[in-house]
Every structure is written in C-alpha cells, then in structure tokens.
Design a protein around this motif. Structure first.
Motif, PDB file in Angstrom:
ATOM      1  N   THR A  71      47.716  51.144 -40.716  1.00  0.00           N
ATOM      2  CA  THR A  71      47.843  50.138 -41.763  1.00  0.00           C
ATOM      3  C   THR A  71      47.552  48.782 -41.128  1.00  0.00           C
ATOM      4  O   THR A  71      48.053  48.487 -40.049  1.00  0.00           O
ATOM      5  CB  THR A  71      49.260  50.167 -42.367  1.00  0.00           C
ATOM      6  OG1 THR A  71      49.443  51.437 -42.984  1.00  0.00           O
ATOM      7  CG2 THR A  71      49.437  49.070 -43.403  1.00  0.00           C
ATOM      8  N   TYR A  84      48.896  48.869 -37.261  1.00  0.00           N
ATOM      9  CA  TYR A  84      49.933  49.675 -36.638  1.00  0.00           C
ATOM     10  C   TYR A  84      49.757  51.130 -37.005  1.00  0.00           C
ATOM     11  O   TYR A  84      49.102  51.466 -37.988  1.00  0.00           O
ATOM     12  CB  TYR A  84      51.342  49.175 -36.985  1.00  0.00           C
ATOM     13  CG  TYR A  84      51.794  49.409 -38.406  1.00  0.00           C
ATOM     14  CD1 TYR A  84      51.585  48.449 -39.387  1.00  0.00           C
ATOM     15  CD2 TYR A  84      52.436  50.593 -38.764  1.00  0.00           C
ATOM     16  CE1 TYR A  84      52.008  48.658 -40.686  1.00  0.00           C
ATOM     17  CE2 TYR A  84      52.870  50.805 -40.059  1.00  0.00           C
ATOM     18  CZ  TYR A  84      52.652  49.838 -41.017  1.00  0.00           C
ATOM     19  OH  TYR A  84      53.067  50.049 -42.307  1.00  0.00           O
ATOM     20  N   ARG A  86      51.049  54.718 -38.209  1.00  0.00           N
ATOM     21  CA  ARG A  86      52.126  55.319 -39.007  1.00  0.00           C
ATOM     22  C   ARG A  86      52.455  56.726 -38.504  1.00  0.00           C
ATOM     23  O   ARG A  86      53.444  57.320 -38.928  1.00  0.00           O
ATOM     24  CB  ARG A  86      51.754  55.376 -40.491  1.00  0.00           C
ATOM     25  CG  ARG A  86      51.634  54.000 -41.137  1.00  0.00           C
ATOM     26  CD  ARG A  86      51.655  54.069 -42.654  1.00  0.00           C
ATOM     27  NE  ARG A  86      52.987  54.300 -43.171  1.00  0.00           N
ATOM     28  CZ  ARG A  86      53.361  55.349 -43.888  1.00  0.00           C
ATOM     29  NH1 ARG A  86      52.495  56.291 -44.180  1.00  0.00           N
ATOM     30  NH2 ARG A  86      54.588  55.470 -44.318  1.00  0.00           N
ATOM     31  N   ILE A  89      55.552  56.208 -36.148  1.00  0.00           N
ATOM     32  CA  ILE A  89      56.379  55.041 -36.492  1.00  0.00           C
ATOM     33  C   ILE A  89      57.877  55.325 -36.389  1.00  0.00           C
ATOM     34  O   ILE A  89      58.661  54.423 -36.103  1.00  0.00           O
ATOM     35  CB  ILE A  89      56.013  54.512 -37.898  1.00  0.00           C
ATOM     36  CG1 ILE A  89      56.671  53.148 -38.113  1.00  0.00           C
ATOM     37  CG2 ILE A  89      56.412  55.481 -39.002  1.00  0.00           C
ATOM     38  CD1 ILE A  89      56.063  52.318 -39.178  1.00  0.00           C
ATOM     39  N   LYS A  90      58.269  56.573 -36.550  1.00  0.00           N
ATOM     40  CA  LYS A  90      59.696  56.890 -36.491  1.00  0.00           C
ATOM     41  C   LYS A  90      60.287  56.614 -35.111  1.00  0.00           C
ATOM     42  O   LYS A  90      61.500  56.546 -34.934  1.00  0.00           O
ATOM     43  CB  LYS A  90      59.935  58.368 -36.869  1.00  0.00           C
ATOM     44  CG  LYS A  90      59.539  58.691 -38.307  1.00  0.00           C
ATOM     45  CD  LYS A  90      60.740  58.737 -39.237  1.00  0.00           C
ATOM     46  CE  LYS A  90      60.380  58.508 -40.690  1.00  0.00           C
ATOM     47  NZ  LYS A  90      59.783  59.648 -41.349  1.00  0.00           N
ATOM     48  N   GLY A  92      59.776  53.848 -33.452  1.00  0.00           N
ATOM     49  CA  GLY A  92      59.609  52.416 -33.223  1.00  0.00           C
ATOM     50  C   GLY A  92      58.143  52.080 -33.361  1.00  0.00           C
ATOM     51  O   GLY A  92      57.290  52.734 -32.767  1.00  0.00           O
ATOM     52  N   ARG A  93      57.860  51.053 -34.144  1.00  0.00           N
ATOM     53  CA  ARG A  93      56.475  50.797 -34.523  1.00  0.00           C
ATOM     54  C   ARG A  93      55.626  50.308 -33.349  1.00  0.00           C
ATOM     55  O   ARG A  93      56.039  49.464 -32.573  1.00  0.00           O
ATOM     56  CB  ARG A  93      56.435  49.740 -35.631  1.00  0.00           C
ATOM     57  CG  ARG A  93      55.090  49.622 -36.293  1.00  0.00           C
ATOM     58  CD  ARG A  93      55.092  48.528 -37.336  1.00  0.00           C
ATOM     59  NE  ARG A  93      55.047  47.217 -36.718  1.00  0.00           N
ATOM     60  CZ  ARG A  93      54.912  46.085 -37.394  1.00  0.00           C
ATOM     61  NH1 ARG A  93      54.849  46.109 -38.702  1.00  0.00           N
ATOM     62  NH2 ARG A  93      54.877  44.931 -36.760  1.00  0.00           N
TER      63      ARG A  93
END
Lengths: 466, 204
Positions: A71, A84, A86, A89-90, A92-93
């Motif tokens: 995104t 970033y 996805r 992402i869980k 930490g981004r």
C-alpha cells in the motif's frame, strides 16, 4: 569503548532481521552498536523501476514481491510517498522509511555440550531414516522424511539434531501451525534438557538468550536471516505453508545460504517427492511404529446431506454411526468442510447426545473440548480440518461428512485417517467417508493407503503413488 | 480481490446497485462485515449540539482499530467509507476532523481521521491544532475536566457563524469532542455537531 560488543544485543540479534525502533533494547544501546559497526541497517522496502516507470516493491523482511500486498501512502514521517508491506504487517509494519537491522559483528559461540535424554529406542526403519538424515545433513543435502501418520516422526529427528547441537550448530524446527509447535516443545525440552530452547509463535515473548534450538511457526521465520545450520520443516504440506510462497521464501532465508532444509510429512506434495527423489535425500516409512496397517476408508453415500441438514434433519446413516460410537464408548471426530454448515448440524447432533460440540480454528474453547474428549468427558466432537493433523486421541474413530468437498484433498483425507489407530492398545478403528459422490481425491487417498499397507513405497525409485 | 481483514477471497454477489455504480464496492468480505454491529445513536453533549455514532465497540472493532492505528495499516482507512459518507452526506456544514498532535502524527506516519475521510471521499478542512500530547484514556474524570484547552484554531483561520461537524474515530468520554466544540464555538461557530465511527462505553 564504542567498539565494544554488547553481548545481550548480540545474543538476541544474531540471525534475526528486526525493526530498528522496536527491539527489546533502548534506542541508545542499539545506536551505540550501530556506530561501533556491529549492526547493519537495511532499508525496509526496496523499489525499482520497471516497465512504464512503474515501481516494483520488495519487502526486505518477508521478501514479499506480490505488488497487490503493498500500500502506498503519503507518509507524515518521511514526508514522501511511502510503501508498506501488508504481508507481514502483523509483526510490526515495514515501510519504505522503516529501518531493519541485522547483526554483523562477532557471532555468539553456541555450546557443544548437550545431552539426549530420550529413553526410547528407534525401530529399525526409524533408525535407518535417522541415519539417512544425518548423512544428508553432512553433505548439505535437503532430506525428505516421508513417514505415515503414527510412525514416530519426531523421534527420528532426535539423533540428527543431537549431532548438530554437539557441533555447536544452530537448529530450527518449523511448522506451519502453532498447535504443532506447542505439542513439540515439551517433548524437546525433555529430550534436550541442557540445550537453550526457544519457542516462537504469534504472542510468544522471545527469550533474550542465544537460543540454539528454535521451534517456530513458519511465519516467525520472516524475522530470521541466515540464522540456522539446518531447518526441519514439520508437516510441510499443511496450510498455510503449502499455499504461501512467502513462507517458503522465509524458510530459505532463515537457513544459512549453503545449509539444507529438511522436510518431514506423511503426505508430501508431488513437487517435494520429485525434488527429493532427484537428489536422493529421501527416507520412506510405510509402517506405523506398532506395525499394524493404516485404516482404510469406508465409503458411505449420503445423498443430498447438505439439503437435509439445512432443513434440520440428520440423515439416518449419520445418526446410526454416531449412536454406535456412543454405545461402544468410542471417542469420535466428525470432520466438516465449512464452519457455518457444521454449526447448523451441531444442535442436531446434540439431540443424540448433549455433550457433542463443534470446534474450529478460532473457537475459544477448542483446547478445552479436545482435552475433554481425551478425558472421555464428552463423547465426540464436530470439527473443521483444523484437527486433521498433529493430534492424538486414544481409540478415536473418525468420519468425514461431505468427503467429496474440495477442501478434502488426498493429503487431508490421509491425515484425517491418520488420527485412527495410533496407539498400540487400539491399533485399528473406523474411518468412514460419508459422501455425495466419489471424487478422485477420495480414490487417490484410498489407493495410497492400500499401497502403503501392501508394503509399497519403500523403494524411492518406484514411488507408485505419484 | 481478497478481504482486507481476513485475507480470504471475497465473494461479491452482483447487484443492480453495484452494476450502475451506486454502491461503492467494499474492501472486506461479508463475514467480516457482519462482525461489526451498528449502534446508530444520536446523543446531546455539553457545548455540542449532537453526537452521532455509527458502530459499537466490540471485539471485531477493537481488532480493526488495533490493525489500523497501532499496526498502522492505512489500507484499512476505507473499510467504513460507505457508512461514513452516508452519515456525513446531505448536510450543509464544514467538516472538521479531530487532529493529532504533530509529534504523534509523525510517529504514526498518518492522521487516522483525515485518512478515514479521504478514503470516504468526503471533503474536509483541517481547522484545529492539537496542543498537547496527553492520552484521554490514561486520565481520571476529574483530570480530564480540569485540563486546559486541548485544541486551538489554526492561525489565519476565520471561523464563520455557520454549522460545523467534528469527526473522530471513537467517542468514549466525550472530553475530546467537548474541548474541540467549545474551541470552535468560542471562535464564532453557530452550531457544532459531531460524527464518530465508534461509540465506546465509558468506563466510569
């Protein structure tokens, strides 16, 4: 002075790839190690220009390159257009302006003094597989242990792991599902009492020690880079690993560049079999440790079962099967393809016996109900494929409702059948496929089980079931 | 396309409304969408003419906010676009998002309310500045009420004698909204309404 190594940071960071701003250490301590040249900084997301000046992104943590999982936004921190990932992402981004850090200073020295406290003995077949695996490790060749459900796969790994630990090597056992990790951890702690062991899964806190034996879900390996001298992937054909390319990349990234990845499964994919066959790194065990046959599935037609259950009627064949289990006091598992459909059937089964419950991956009481089934507090459970593997319940009988559904592929059906007859006290049991039409997957599963029982599969050159 | 929350493929049932593009396509699947519960409540507050909230604060919403705000998954800004747009349409008013403190915004890398509005294609004006970094949830009621003003009007901005709608992601005790509304009213606003995505129960 600034050149000095902070051993706590070294022990934690060795082999890891981590967010610079989210370590268990202070920003100042990390900065000091960066200045001293012990830590390397890597940009979180890399981009390169491709066709028509479009950017193509790569996440440097999970190595995701699926562009639909990036995104792009106007970042208030770097005041520019930032991308970033996805996919991871869980954890930490990771964005374009995120800094990742890896340890590049002097490496920790792992102990060479370990004990193997496991007191069982391997069957000759297990011993053979174990020796084969050790040999493959020595020549850095990937090895596949293809062993039927209930053949004692974990124990096969003990001697090769012990061998590696004694050389001061770092070892990882990875599995797609957290249940497998939780099941393995106590067994390994007993087997290797002197070894620093760490279990990593979503929500687990990392120990701050230099762990030599790491048990991790495959997701957690996104956070490792060139860390291990060997990785053993247990249940390599399970979801989500099987379908997620980034998890497979994560395993390759976590192992040191020239070191091997080994696979352990009862239901290898054709791809894995072909690869293993071409390198010769394969061991096959077609017998359970107690020597009895694998249960073969019985087909029972259950025409239009979805319609009947939706209308609130439980087909008589199902009622009869369930009643027989209850009459004989045999615990049972009934597998469904869909949670919503299973929950429609649950009250109908509860009319037979109020103790019957349903479980699925996100069910809060899953562990309690499974334990209740082991303790014989309840007669049986309705379940999704979440309980298809890694679970042992003495004398359990299984049925599949809707065995023709796509989710029940060959591997799933073999794994489900593998729940039956695991203990030497109850080496047989009922394995029924209720169906609304017979699929190739059902026939493939059945013929593979029959061939294994006849002794097929021991010679990798034959591999009759491919 | 996959659902942004559960990552499962979305099954969209074709409808006439989607065909002629009345209905904006959603970013999440029906199963995830059904986890969010509407509350559709309108309340009256001190200094504030009405507060409209759209959803309750349940488990699904908690997970959503966690991923959006704390994991900084800005892609989720558009999950409630249809609902927000609906709540803010047909109102002749100037829409003002509750701002973040500049330091906090840099930390988060985006302003969550601004992004919700952008994703919903609602035009808004950033008229307020947050003057301190304190977090409401860490304070007692007495502390919250006795605090000096949390917001000020941006320099060189004229507040007109008209209607304003404040927008925030979550409404809990109402302190934030009251401070913002009072700031606008003291500067000359005639009416101040508020719309929040979520109504959380205040723990008192």
């Amino acid at each position: 002075m600034p050149k000095s190594i902070n051993p706590a940071i070294r022990d934690f960071l060795d082999g890891r790839i981590w967010l610079r701003l989210h370590t268990p250490f202070t920003i100042e301590d990390i900065n000091q190690q960066i200045e001293a040249g012990h830590i390397e900084i890597i940009q979180g997301i890399e981009s390169k220009l491709v066709f028509m000046n479009r950017k193509s992104y790569t996440c440097n943590r999970c190595e995701n390159t699926d562009q639909s999982k990036f995104t792009i936004f106007n970042c208030a921190k770097c005041e520019a257009s930032c991308a970033y990932c996805r996919n991871c992402i869980k954890m930490g981004r990771v964005a374009s302006c995120t800094e990742l850090i890896v340890w590049k200073g002097e490496q920790p020295i792992y102990p060479t003094s370990h004990t193997l406290a496991w007191e069982g003995t391997l069957t000759p077949r297990q011993q053979q597989a174990s020796d084969d695996l050790t040999r493959s490790q020595e020549i850095n060749r990937s090895h596949l242990i293809y062993a039927v459900c209930g053949s004692g796969k974990t124990e096969i790994l003990f001697p090769p792991i012990f061998h590696l630990l004694k050389q001061g090597k770092r070892v990882c056992i990875a599995a797609p599902r957290v249940d497998v990790i939780l099941e393995l951890e106590p067994r390994l702690r007993v087997a290797f009492p002197q070894t620093e062991i760490e279990s990593l899964y979503g929500g687990a806190k990392p120990t701050m020690k230099a762990s030599q034996l790491v048990l991790a879900t495959t997701h957690q390996l996104y956070r490792f880079q060139h860390a291990f001298d060997a990785i053993f992937v247990d249940e390599a054909d399970a979801f989500p690993y099987k379908a997620d390319e980034t998890l497979q990349k994560a395993v390759r990234k976590a192992v040191k560049p020239t070191k091997p990845i080994h696979f352990v499964t009862a239901t290898p994919s054709d791809k894995l079999l072909v690869e293993a066959k071409s390198t010769g790194g394969i061991s096959i065990i077609n017998r359970r440790y107690h020597g009895h046959d694998l249960p073969t599935p019985a087909y029972i037609s259950l025409w239009k079962y979805e319609h009947h259950i939706q209308k609130g009627r439980l087909p008589k064949k199902l009622t009869d099967w369930t009643n027989e289990r209850i009459k004989k006091s045999e615990p049972f598992l009934i597998f469904f393809h869909h949670i919503g459909f299973m929950e429609k059937a649950e009250p109908l089964f509860q009319l037979i016996h109020p103790g019957i419950h349903s479980v699925h991956a996100a069910h809060p009481d899953r562990k309690t109900y499974v334990q209740a089934l082991r303790d014989k507090a309840i007669p049986g459970l309705l379940t999704t494929t979440i309980l298809e593997r890694g679970i042992t319940i003495q004398n359990v009988q299984v049925a599949v409702i809707g065995a023709e559904q796509r989710i029940f592929d060959k591997a799933a059906l073999i794994q489900i059948g593998g729940r039956v007859g695991r203990s030497s006290a109850f080496p047989t049991g009922d394995f029924t496929l209720f169906h609304n039409g017979i699929t190739y997957a059902m026939d493939e599963a059945k013929s593979e089980i029959l061939k294994l029982n006849k002794g097929g599969g021991t010679n990798p050159d034959e591999l009759p079931f491919m | 396309m996959n659902c942004l929350l559960c990552e499962q493929p979305k099954q969209s049932s074709p409808s006439w409304q989607s065909l002629i593009a009345i209905e904006k396509s959603t970013l999440i699947c029906e199963d995830c969408s059904n986890q969010f519960k509407r509350v559709d409540i309108i309340e009256v507050g001190d200094n504030i003419d009405s507060i409209t909230s759209i959803f309750t604060y349940n488990e699904a919403m908690r997970n959503y906010l966690h991923q959006y705000k704390f994991l900084q998954d800005i892609a989720l800004a558009g999950v409630f676009s249809n609902e927000l747009k609906q709540a803010l349409s047909k109102k002749k008013a100037i829409i003002v998002p509750i701002p973040m403190h500049p330091t906090k915004k840099i930390e988060r890398t985006f302003a969550q309310v601004d992004e919700l509005l952008k994703a919903a294609d609602v035009s808004f004006e950033d008229l307020l500045i947050k003057t301190n970094q304190e977090v409401m949830g860490e304070k007692t009621r007495e502390e919250r009420l006795s605090m000096s003003r949390l917001f000020q009007i941006k320099p060189q901005v004229e507040i007109e004698s008209t209607t304003y709608i404040l927008v925030d992601d979550i409404y809990t005790t109402g302190t934030t909204m009251q401070h913002a509304a009072l700031t606008l009213k003291e500067a000359g606003a005639k009416t101040v309404h508020a719309v929040t995505l979520i109504r959380a129960a205040s723990e008192q």
